[in-house]
Design a protein around this motif. Structure first.
Motif, PDB file in Angstrom:
ATOM      1  N   TYR A 247       0.832  -1.206   0.000  1.00 15.79           N
ATOM      2  CA  TYR A 247       0.000   0.000   0.000  1.00 15.79           C
ATOM      3  C   TYR A 247       0.868   1.257   0.000  1.00 15.79           C
ATOM      4  CZ  TYR A 247      -3.269   3.529   1.790  1.00 15.79           C
ATOM      5  OH  TYR A 247      -4.005   4.667   1.977  1.00 15.79           O
ATOM      6  N   GLU A 248       1.855   1.303   0.879  1.00  9.46           N
ATOM      7  CA  GLU A 248       2.707   2.486   0.942  1.00  9.46           C
ATOM      8  C   GLU A 248       3.522   2.640  -0.341  1.00  9.46           C
ATOM      9  OE1 GLU A 248       4.896   3.156   4.496  1.00  9.46           O
ATOM     10  OE2 GLU A 248       3.227   2.635   5.815  1.00  9.46           O
ATOM     11  N   GLU A 249       3.943   1.518  -0.913  1.00 10.74           N
ATOM     12  CA  GLU A 249       4.654   1.568  -2.191  1.00 10.74           C
ATOM     13  C   GLU A 249       3.759   2.134  -3.288  1.00 10.74           C
ATOM     14  OE1 GLU A 249       6.739  -1.534  -5.403  1.00 10.74           O
ATOM     15  OE2 GLU A 249       5.855  -2.265  -3.535  1.00 10.74           O
ATOM     16  N   PHE A 250       2.496   1.683  -3.314  1.00 11.46           N
ATOM     17  CA  PHE A 250       1.562   2.158  -4.325  1.00 11.46           C
ATOM     18  C   PHE A 250       1.257   3.644  -4.141  1.00 11.46           C
ATOM     19  CE2 PHE A 250      -2.993   2.520  -5.796  1.00 11.46           C
ATOM     20  CZ  PHE A 250      -2.693   2.513  -7.153  1.00 11.46           C
ATOM     21  N   CYS A 251       1.084   4.083  -2.908  1.00  9.97           N
ATOM     22  CA  CYS A 251       0.838   5.500  -2.655  1.00  9.97           C
ATOM     23  C   CYS A 251       2.028   6.334  -3.107  1.00  9.97           C
ATOM     24  CB  CYS A 251       0.558   5.736  -1.174  1.00  9.97           C
ATOM     25  SG  CYS A 251      -1.015   5.040  -0.606  1.00  9.97           S
ATOM     26  N   GLY A 252       3.242   5.774  -2.936  1.00 10.45           N
ATOM     27  CA  GLY A 252       4.427   6.465  -3.431  1.00 10.45           C
ATOM     28  C   GLY A 252       4.399   6.618  -4.934  1.00 10.45           C
ATOM     29  N   GLU A 253       3.923   5.573  -5.625  1.00 12.64           N
ATOM     30  CA  GLU A 253       3.806   5.646  -7.080  1.00 12.64           C
ATOM     31  C   GLU A 253       2.781   6.703  -7.489  1.00 12.64           C
ATOM     32  OE1 GLU A 253       2.740   1.708  -8.144  1.00 12.64           O
ATOM     33  OE2 GLU A 253       4.643   0.831  -7.518  1.00 12.64           O
ATOM     34  N   LEU A 254       1.728   6.841  -6.690  1.00 11.69           N
ATOM     35  CA  LEU A 254       0.709   7.853  -6.979  1.00 11.69           C
ATOM     36  C   LEU A 254       1.202   9.258  -6.648  1.00 11.69           C
ATOM     37  CD1 LEU A 254      -2.488   6.114  -5.480  1.00 11.69           C
ATOM     38  CD2 LEU A 254      -1.916   6.349  -7.912  1.00 11.69           C
ATOM     39  N   GLY A 255       2.178   9.344  -5.755  1.00 15.41           N
ATOM     40  CA  GLY A 255       2.643  10.645  -5.298  1.00 15.41           C
ATOM     41  C   GLY A 255       1.689  11.282  -4.305  1.00 15.41           C
ATOM     42  N   ILE A 256       0.934  10.440  -3.579  1.00 17.27           N
ATOM     43  CA  ILE A 256      -0.038  10.917  -2.597  1.00 17.27           C
ATOM     44  C   ILE A 256       0.231  10.213  -1.278  1.00 17.27           C
ATOM     45  CG2 ILE A 256      -2.480  11.258  -2.069  1.00 17.27           C
ATOM     46  CD1 ILE A 256      -3.099  10.766  -5.006  1.00 17.27           C
ATOM     47  N   ARG A 257       0.177  10.954  -0.181  1.00 15.06           N
ATOM     48  CA  ARG A 257       0.446  10.356   1.118  1.00 15.06           C
ATOM     49  C   ARG A 257      -0.592   9.276   1.450  1.00 15.06           C
ATOM     50  NH1 ARG A 257       1.144  15.311   5.192  1.00 15.06           N
ATOM     51  NH2 ARG A 257      -0.464  16.231   3.844  1.00 15.06           N
ATOM     52  N   PRO A 258      -0.156   8.205   2.107  1.00 22.77           N
ATOM     53  CA  PRO A 258      -1.078   7.094   2.401  1.00 22.77           C
ATOM     54  C   PRO A 258      -2.335   7.514   3.152  1.00 22.77           C
ATOM     55  CG  PRO A 258       1.175   6.408   2.788  1.00 22.77           C
ATOM     56  CD  PRO A 258       1.227   7.880   2.503  1.00 22.77           C
ATOM     57  N   GLY A 259      -2.192   8.372   4.146  1.00 19.62           N
ATOM     58  CA  GLY A 259      -3.372   8.803   4.894  1.00 19.62           C
ATOM     59  C   GLY A 259      -4.371   9.547   4.032  1.00 19.62           C
ATOM     60  N   VAL A 260      -3.867  10.310   3.069  1.00 19.53           N
ATOM     61  CA  VAL A 260      -4.744  11.041   2.148  1.00 19.53           C
ATOM     62  C   VAL A 260      -5.502  10.062   1.263  1.00 19.53           C
ATOM     63  CG1 VAL A 260      -4.811  12.715   0.271  1.00 19.53           C
ATOM     64  CG2 VAL A 260      -3.244  13.062   2.193  1.00 19.53           C
ATOM     65  N   VAL A 261      -4.803   9.053   0.752  1.00 17.40           N
ATOM     66  CA  VAL A 261      -5.444   8.049  -0.102  1.00 17.40           C
ATOM     67  C   VAL A 261      -6.537   7.312   0.677  1.00 17.40           C
ATOM     68  CG1 VAL A 261      -5.088   5.899  -1.373  1.00 17.40           C
ATOM     69  CG2 VAL A 261      -3.425   7.761  -1.573  1.00 17.40           C
ATOM     70  N   ALA A 262      -6.259   6.947   1.917  1.00 10.72           N
ATOM     71  CA  ALA A 262      -7.224   6.183   2.718  1.00 10.72           C
ATOM     72  C   ALA A 262      -8.523   6.950   2.904  1.00 10.72           C
ATOM     73  CB  ALA A 262      -6.610   5.820   4.067  1.00 10.72           C
ATOM     74  N   ILE A 263      -8.418   8.236   3.182  1.00 12.89           N
ATOM     75  CA  ILE A 263      -9.631   9.027   3.392  1.00 12.89           C
ATOM     76  C   ILE A 263     -10.319   9.327   2.065  1.00 12.89           C
ATOM     77  CG2 ILE A 263     -10.497  11.254   4.204  1.00 12.89           C
ATOM     78  CD1 ILE A 263      -8.392  11.103   6.417  1.00 12.89           C
ATOM     79  N   ALA A 264      -9.536   9.573   1.019  1.00  8.99           N
ATOM     80  CA  ALA A 264     -10.128   9.794  -0.298  1.00  8.99           C
ATOM     81  C   ALA A 264     -10.912   8.562  -0.750  1.00  8.99           C
ATOM     82  CB  ALA A 264      -9.044  10.138  -1.318  1.00  8.99           C
ATOM     83  N   TRP A 265     -10.400   7.369  -0.430  1.00 15.62           N
ATOM     84  CA  TRP A 265     -11.111   6.131  -0.775  1.00 15.62           C
ATOM     85  C   TRP A 265     -12.457   6.061  -0.045  1.00 15.62           C
ATOM     86  CZ3 TRP A 265     -12.724   1.940   2.180  1.00 15.62           C
ATOM     87  CH2 TRP A 265     -13.161   0.822   1.458  1.00 15.62           C
ATOM     88  N   LEU A 266     -12.462   6.384   1.227  1.00 18.37           N
ATOM     89  CA  LEU A 266     -13.720   6.366   1.983  1.00 18.37           C
ATOM     90  C   LEU A 266     -14.738   7.348   1.413  1.00 18.37           C
ATOM     91  CD1 LEU A 266     -12.613   6.097   5.731  1.00 18.37           C
ATOM     92  CD2 LEU A 266     -14.095   4.502   4.486  1.00 18.37           C
ATOM     93  N   ASP A 305      -8.360  -2.263  -4.247  1.00 22.21           N
ATOM     94  CA  ASP A 305      -9.130  -3.467  -3.954  1.00 22.21           C
ATOM     95  C   ASP A 305      -8.246  -4.711  -3.977  1.00 22.21           C
ATOM     96  OD1 ASP A 305     -11.632  -2.423  -3.434  1.00 22.21           O
ATOM     97  OD2 ASP A 305     -12.282  -2.502  -5.527  1.00 22.21           O
ATOM     98  N   ARG A 306      -7.242  -4.704  -4.822  1.00 22.80           N
ATOM     99  CA  ARG A 306      -6.334  -5.851  -4.865  1.00 22.80           C
ATOM    100  C   ARG A 306      -5.455  -5.895  -3.616  1.00 22.80           C
ATOM    101  NH1 ARG A 306      -6.616  -4.918 -10.584  1.00 22.80           N
ATOM    102  NH2 ARG A 306      -5.057  -3.247 -10.497  1.00 22.80           N
ATOM    103  N   ILE A 307      -5.033  -4.719  -3.183  1.00 28.27           N
ATOM    104  CA  ILE A 307      -4.196  -4.667  -1.981  1.00 28.27           C
ATOM    105  C   ILE A 307      -5.018  -4.956  -0.733  1.00 28.27           C
ATOM    106  CG2 ILE A 307      -2.727  -3.181  -0.555  1.00 28.27           C
ATOM    107  CD1 ILE A 307      -2.073  -1.603  -3.123  1.00 28.27           C
ATOM    108  N   TRP A 308      -6.190  -4.359  -0.680  1.00 27.79           N
ATOM    109  CA  TRP A 308      -7.075  -4.493   0.483  1.00 27.79           C
ATOM    110  C   TRP A 308      -8.414  -5.090   0.029  1.00 27.79           C
ATOM    111  CZ3 TRP A 308      -4.483  -3.921   4.734  1.00 27.79           C
ATOM    112  CH2 TRP A 308      -3.440  -2.989   4.826  1.00 27.79           C
ATOM    113  N   PRO A 309      -8.461  -6.370  -0.289  1.00 31.88           N
ATOM    114  CA  PRO A 309      -9.721  -6.954  -0.760  1.00 31.88           C
ATOM    115  C   PRO A 309     -10.792  -6.904   0.325  1.00 31.88           C
ATOM    116  CG  PRO A 309      -8.120  -8.672  -0.293  1.00 31.88           C
ATOM    117  CD  PRO A 309      -7.377  -7.369  -0.210  1.00 31.88           C
ATOM    118  N   GLY A 310     -11.984  -6.504  -0.091  1.00 32.93           N
ATOM    119  CA  GLY A 310     -13.102  -6.504   0.837  1.00 32.93           C
ATOM    120  C   GLY A 310     -13.674  -7.898   0.998  1.00 32.93           C
ATOM    121  N   PRO A 311     -14.838  -8.007   1.601  1.00 31.50           N
ATOM    122  CA  PRO A 311     -15.440  -9.325   1.835  1.00 31.50           C
ATOM    123  C   PRO A 311     -16.037  -9.950   0.585  1.00 31.50           C
ATOM    124  CG  PRO A 311     -16.898  -7.603   2.623  1.00 31.50           C
ATOM    125  CD  PRO A 311     -15.631  -6.923   2.205  1.00 31.50           C
TER     126      PRO A 311
END
Length: 321
Positions: A247-266, A305-311
């Motif tokens: 996840y942190e690697e992917f956020c680095g590729e996006l150039g967006i901080r992980p916490g920002v991505v998590a809230i944007a996803w919600l 979704d691939r990194i954090w698959p839901g139920p």
């Protein structure tokens, strides 16, 4: 700032709710004031608290967070600019009726919260947990009385299962009692079990979802990249560590901080009204606000979704045909 309706209610609130759980036991009053000032400056008008905040396991003074919020509103004179939410259920004393959702405790608890908050009404009064020992018609009748008295405006729930949401909505519809307009649940990229039944139930009844712990207790906030991380905090990641690394690697590729991505996803998830953020610093608050301007495209959402698959979607299709 972006605004949306509070579930099916007519009131509108900011897309971020400022949680006050840390006010008092984790950060002092001065730091709490600074965070609230910055939040309001950014357009946040939705503030969430609970009568037990400040008490165990956070500290030794239940009600402390409400008191800090109340003093701040009085000093700033901005009560009418805010949508104030708080909760009832937790233990506020040693007597048998100092907890739960009995009509007796609800009546005492609302008056105590109003005193601590220094206000004449609570905009969103939430049941902090299901109380299996009290009939729901007693609970809803007590809240109906509070609304008639003008002490509360809207009713919400928190930590309810999907079938609890259905029961309370159906009882309210049959009796004419006010029904909850929101459900506050733990929900984040790493904890998606609510997608099975809570999210579908909330959608069915027009309830807005208020996700708490949007960063999974900080695990989605870039924990591996932080230079001050402790060995114990890394050990606590447990089986999640490989996903967090990716996840942190992917956020680095996006150039967006992980916490920002998590809230944007919600913010992209159906039924979500406002994630409840609990910043301890101005930087953490600004990071959450930054998420409002982030657009996650379909490819990015698919990778998350691939990194954090839901139920697997809603029940029963998630586990049956």
């Amino acid at each position: 700032m972006q605004y949306t309706r509070l579930g099916r209610a007519g009131a509108k609130v900011s897309r971020l709710a400022l949680g006050t759980m840390n006010f008092g036991p984790v950060i002092d009053e001065e730091a709490s004031y600074a965070i609230m000032d910055r939040a309001v400056e950014a357009g946040v008008d939705f503030i969430d608290s609970a009568d037990v905040y400040g008490g165990r396991p956070w500290g030794d003074l239940p009600g402390q967070s409400e008191e800090i919020l109340g003093r701040w509103m009085q000093e700033r004179g901005n009560r009418d600019d805010l949508v104030v939410a708080t909760k009832v259920h937790g233990s506020m004393g040693t007597r048998p009726n100092d907890r739960g959702l009995s009509a007796l405790h609800i009546r005492a608890a609302v008056d105590a919260s109003l005193r601590r908050l220094g206000t004449d009404r609570i905009d969103l009064y939430q049941m902090h947990h299901i109380d299996r020992e009290v009939p729901l018609d007693e609970v809803l009748s007590a809240f109906a009385t509070l609304r008639e008295q003008g002490k509360i405006i809207y009713l919400g729930s928190s930590n309810f299962a999907g079938w609890h949401l259905a029961r309370v909505q159906e009882i309210a519809a049959a009796s004419g009692y006010p029904a909850p307009v929101t459900e506050q649940s733990v929900y984040n990229l790493a904890q998606r079990v609510v997608e099975l039944e809570v999210v579908p139930a909330a959608a069915e009844y027009g309830m807005g979802l208020l996700p708490w712990s949007p960063l999974a207790s900080g695990q989605l906030g870039g924990v591996l990249a932080k230079s001050d991380r402790s060995r114990s905090s890394l050990d606590a990641l447990g089986a999640r560590r490989p996903a967090i690394e990716r996840y942190e690697e992917f956020c680095g590729e996006l150039g967006i901080r992980p916490g920002v991505v998590a809230i944007a996803w919600l913010l992209r998830q159906p039924t979500v009204t406002a994630p409840v953020i609990g910043p301890r610093t101005i930087d953490q608050l600004d990071s959450a606000i930054e998420a409002l301007d982030v657009t996650l495209d379909a490819e990015t959402l698919a990778e998350l979704d691939r990194i954090w698959p839901g139920p697997g979607g809603p029940a029963p299709e998630a586990y049956a045909w």
